[in-house]
Design a protein around this motif. Structure first.
Motif, mmCIF file in Angstrom:
data_model
loop_
_atom_site.group_PDB
_atom_site.id
_atom_site.type_symbol
_atom_site.label_atom_id
_atom_site.label_comp_id
_atom_site.label_asym_id
_atom_site.label_seq_id
_atom_site.Cartn_x
_atom_site.Cartn_y
_atom_site.Cartn_z
ATOM 1 N N LEU A 102 6.926 3.782 3.199
ATOM 2 C CA LEU A 102 8.173 4.394 2.745
ATOM 3 C C LEU A 102 9.373 3.928 3.554
ATOM 4 N N GLU A 103 9.148 3.653 4.844
ATOM 5 C CA GLU A 103 10.289 3.378 5.722
ATOM 6 C C GLU A 103 9.799 2.532 6.894
ATOM 7 N N ASN A 104 10.609 1.558 7.280
ATOM 8 C CA ASN A 104 10.251 0.688 8.400
ATOM 9 C C ASN A 104 11.485 0.523 9.283
ATOM 10 N N THR A 105 11.439 1.074 10.485
ATOM 11 C CA THR A 105 12.565 0.980 11.412
ATOM 12 C C THR A 105 12.121 0.239 12.670
ATOM 13 N N ASP A 106 13.050 0.100 13.605
ATOM 14 C CA ASP A 106 12.728 -0.570 14.862
ATOM 15 C C ASP A 106 11.739 0.240 15.695
ATOM 16 N N HIS A 107 11.696 1.544 15.458
ATOM 17 C CA HIS A 107 10.885 2.423 16.306
ATOM 18 C C HIS A 107 9.583 2.885 15.651
ATOM 19 N N SER A 108 9.567 2.929 14.327
ATOM 20 C CA SER A 108 8.369 3.500 13.685
ATOM 21 C C SER A 108 8.262 3.071 12.229
ATOM 22 N N GLN A 109 7.089 3.308 11.678
ATOM 23 C CA GLN A 109 6.843 3.108 10.252
ATOM 24 C C GLN A 109 6.440 4.449 9.652
ATOM 25 N N LEU A 110 6.986 4.746 8.475
ATOM 26 C CA LEU A 110 6.625 5.978 7.781
ATOM 27 C C LEU A 110 5.825 5.621 6.542
ATOM 28 N N TRP A 111 4.604 6.144 6.466
ATOM 29 C CA TRP A 111 3.698 5.874 5.357
ATOM 30 C C TRP A 111 3.429 7.153 4.580
ATOM 31 N N GLN A 112 3.137 6.994 3.289
ATOM 32 C CA GLN A 112 2.774 8.122 2.431
ATOM 33 C C GLN A 112 1.312 7.976 2.058
ATOM 34 N N HIS A 113 0.527 9.018 2.363
ATOM 35 C CA HIS A 113 -0.868 9.038 1.957
ATOM 36 C C HIS A 113 -0.947 9.562 0.531
ATOM 37 N N GLU A 114 -1.985 9.188 -0.185
ATOM 38 C CA GLU A 114 -2.105 9.594 -1.581
ATOM 39 C C GLU A 114 -2.181 11.103 -1.757
ATOM 40 N N GLN A 115 -2.542 11.835 -0.690
ATOM 41 C CA GLN A 115 -2.572 13.300 -0.754
ATOM 42 C C GLN A 115 -1.224 13.912 -0.389
ATOM 43 N N HIS A 116 -0.147 13.114 -0.459
ATOM 44 C CA HIS A 116 1.234 13.539 -0.221
ATOM 45 C C HIS A 116 1.526 13.834 1.247
ATOM 46 N N VAL A 117 0.635 13.450 2.121
ATOM 47 C CA VAL A 117 0.855 13.624 3.550
ATOM 48 C C VAL A 117 1.600 12.405 4.080
ATOM 49 N N LYS A 118 2.663 12.666 4.853
ATOM 50 C CA LYS A 118 3.416 11.569 5.448
ATOM 51 C C LYS A 118 2.852 11.266 6.838
#
Length: 561
Positions: A220-236
């Motif tokens: 979902l999001e890629n920054t200099d500090h972290s990556q944000l992923w979405q799991h299929e069960q709607h958990v980020k």
């Protein structure tokens, strides 16, 4: 497929049949079966088909549906209704105050099929035009939708913990030899989780390459500090990437909340302390602090205690000696009193405080005075055979609207202890809630104040109270405050534990168990209590049987003086 799943399927089927205007008799039969199955002491999957057919409340059609679910794991009739029901209509069933009949009216007369549309309709005051709806109903529906929207991407710790731990193991295997650890809210054991956070000592490109190959993760999001992923069960899932030599520093920074880090860096020395550290223990040692458990890294209180070498030895689940606050088939529990006691004893516990509902809780089969006497007789008989294990006579007495308890004093005096709780008319101003609670606390027979605010996490806000005044009143009247361990309650909130401990008020971690399975909730109550710095010495359910007997004798003696 267990009983709860079968009951949930029947309940949903009944509601969908009502929404679609199907035969009301059939809909009611499935609703009745749901209620019956949820209360059964044994699992249907372990019951012979002919025995299921003989259960009162199970007809031929429901029995046929039960067999289908047990054999296939599916209920075709339910699935057919789900297919022809818009997803937004199914979502409306989660909104408090909207039953099937009202949802059918909204759907058919307003042609509204999503919660967003329904919220807009409320803003346009259109619900008041429908038969059976008024301004109050519309306001309540709007408030419930707004509350639902604000929380639907959040999870109870109990709902997410196992999945988070499995994700940690999965990444450890996938990214080996990189270091991987849970961090953030999950590591602090917060009661509500927004994101599952992890620290990984690998390059961001490596992490992205590995996770992108998996079908159940979306970036979902890629920054200099972290990556944000979405799991299929709607958990980020947020992943912090770092160099191996910075792993301890990154884990320390991402575990703590902002207020903790602000207090830690109050002297401006944080950077020097963190750089080059090979472990979190080394960071605390450099700072001249005792090691602070991750669960207490909220705010500055634990830092102050660590500086003074006064950190408590935190309570653990193994410190619980007995079950306080439980329900049996005498009111709305699943298991018999004998089964509840036998299970507690088998788990190595020393006692069970049985606290079925009082008479005003008619919806929960509350105990009449005559039934209290019968239950006490059974307890006396069981105690003879279970000794030295003991069942204590208790009741969860409703705090009535005027603050009085549900029985006269001569009946309350027959119990070993009384848990006083609010269950009805929960919509109160703070003034009314306080008057009601304070009167109950001042009742000489009140031993424990149950679930202080009546909240249901992510579902219902508690009624407003002045926590300090409640705690002060409990201190003045020697009343114990419950930390209700049910994952949807965890009430009182752990953030008020330090003040309660300062006032020398005892806490009681209680599962509010309505079945043997409910005993396990003690674990979640203990996790919440650790966040507030609770030790076993300050927890009533950590008392041994003898210590609890002495405590209750002292209270009884004080009442007669």
């Amino acid at each position: 497929m267990d009983n709860y799943t079968i009951a949930d399927n029947f309940s949903l089927l009944s509601k969908l049949m009502d929404i679609h205007g199907e035969d009301s008799f059939k809909a009611k039969s499935f609703a009745s079966a749901s209620f019956t199955i949820e209360k059964l002491p044994g699992q249907l999957k372990e019951t012979a088909p002919e025995d299921i057919a003989r259960i009162k409340g199970i007809g031929s059609s429901t029995n046929k549906a039960i067999q289908e679910m047990l054999q296939t794991g599916h209920l075709s009739l339910l699935e057919s209704f789900v297919i022809k029901t818009p997803p937004g209509i199914l979502e409306m069933l989660k909104i408090k105050g909207l039953g099937p009949k009202k949802i059918a009216t909204i759907w058919k007369e307003l042609e509204v099929e999503t919660l967003g549309e329904l919220l807009y309709a409320c803003d346009e005051n259109r619900l008041t035009l429908l038969k059976g709806f008024g301004q109050k109903t519309q306001d309540n529906v709007k408030q419930s939708i707004e509350f639902y929207f604000s929380n639907r991407d959040r999870f109870l710790y109990a709902e997410i913990a196992t999945m988070a731990q499995e994700l940690e193991k999965r990444l450890q295997q996938m990214l080996a030899p990189a270091l991987v650890s849970l961090t953030g809210q999950v590591r602090r054991t917060e009661i509500i989780i927004d994101e599952v956070e992890l620290v990984v000592s690998a390059a961001p490109t490596v992490i992205e390459q590995q996770l992108s190959a998996l079908p159940d993760f979306t970036l979902l999001e890629n920054t200099d500090h972290s990556q944000l992923w979405q799991h299929e069960q709607h958990v980020k899932m947020r992943i912090y990437s770092c160099l191996p030599e910075d792993f301890a520093k990154t884990l320390f920074i991402t575990t703590a909340d902002a207020a903790f880090l602000e207090h830690f860096d109050a002297g401006g020395q944080a950077a020097a302390l963190l750089n080059g550290a090979t472990s979190e223990a080394a960071i605390f040692e450099r700072a001249g602090l005792d090691m602070i458990e991750p669960c207490m890294r909220n705010g500055g209180l634990a830092l102050d205690l660590a500086k003074r070498k006064q950190l408590p030895t935190l309570i653990s689940p193994e410190n619980i000696k007995g079950i306080i606050h439980s329900h049996s088939q005498w009111s709305d529990g699943v298991n018999t009193l004998e089964e509840m006691a036998a299970a507690a004893k088998a788990q190595g516990l020393e006692y069970l405080v049985i606290s079925d509902h009082s008479r005003s809780a008619f919806y929960a089969n509350g105990l009449s005075i005559e039934r209290i006497q019968a239950q006490h007789q059974q307890i006396d008989e069981l105690n003879k055979t279970l000794a030295p294990f003991r069942i204590f006579k208790s009741v969860e007495a409703d705090i009535l609207y005027d603050g009085s308890l549900d029985y006269p004093d001569e009946i309350l005096a027959t119990f070993d202890l009384v848990i006083a709780s609010v269950h009805s008319i929960l919509k109160m101003t703070e003034e009314k809630a306080m008057a009601r609670l304070l009167k109950a606390i001042e009742n000489p027979y009140t031993t424990i104040l149950g679930h202080m605010t009546g909240r249901l996490l992510l579902s219902r806000n508690g009624y407003p109270v002045d926590h300090q005044k409640i705690i002060d009143a409990c201190a003045a009247n020697n009343v114990v405050i419950e930390l209700n361990a049910h994952p949807r309650r965890l009430d009182m909130d752990w953030q008020w534990l330090p003040y309660a401990l300062e006032k020398n008020v005892l806490i009681s971690i209680d599962p509010d168990a309505h079945s043997i399975e409910g005993y396990k909730d003690i674990y979640y109550g203990t996790l919440a209590a650790r966040k507030g710095g609770l030790s076993k010495e300050k927890n009533l359910s950590s008392f041994s049987r003898t210590e609890l007997e002495q405590f209750l004798q002292q209270r009884a003696a004080a009442r007669t003086n």
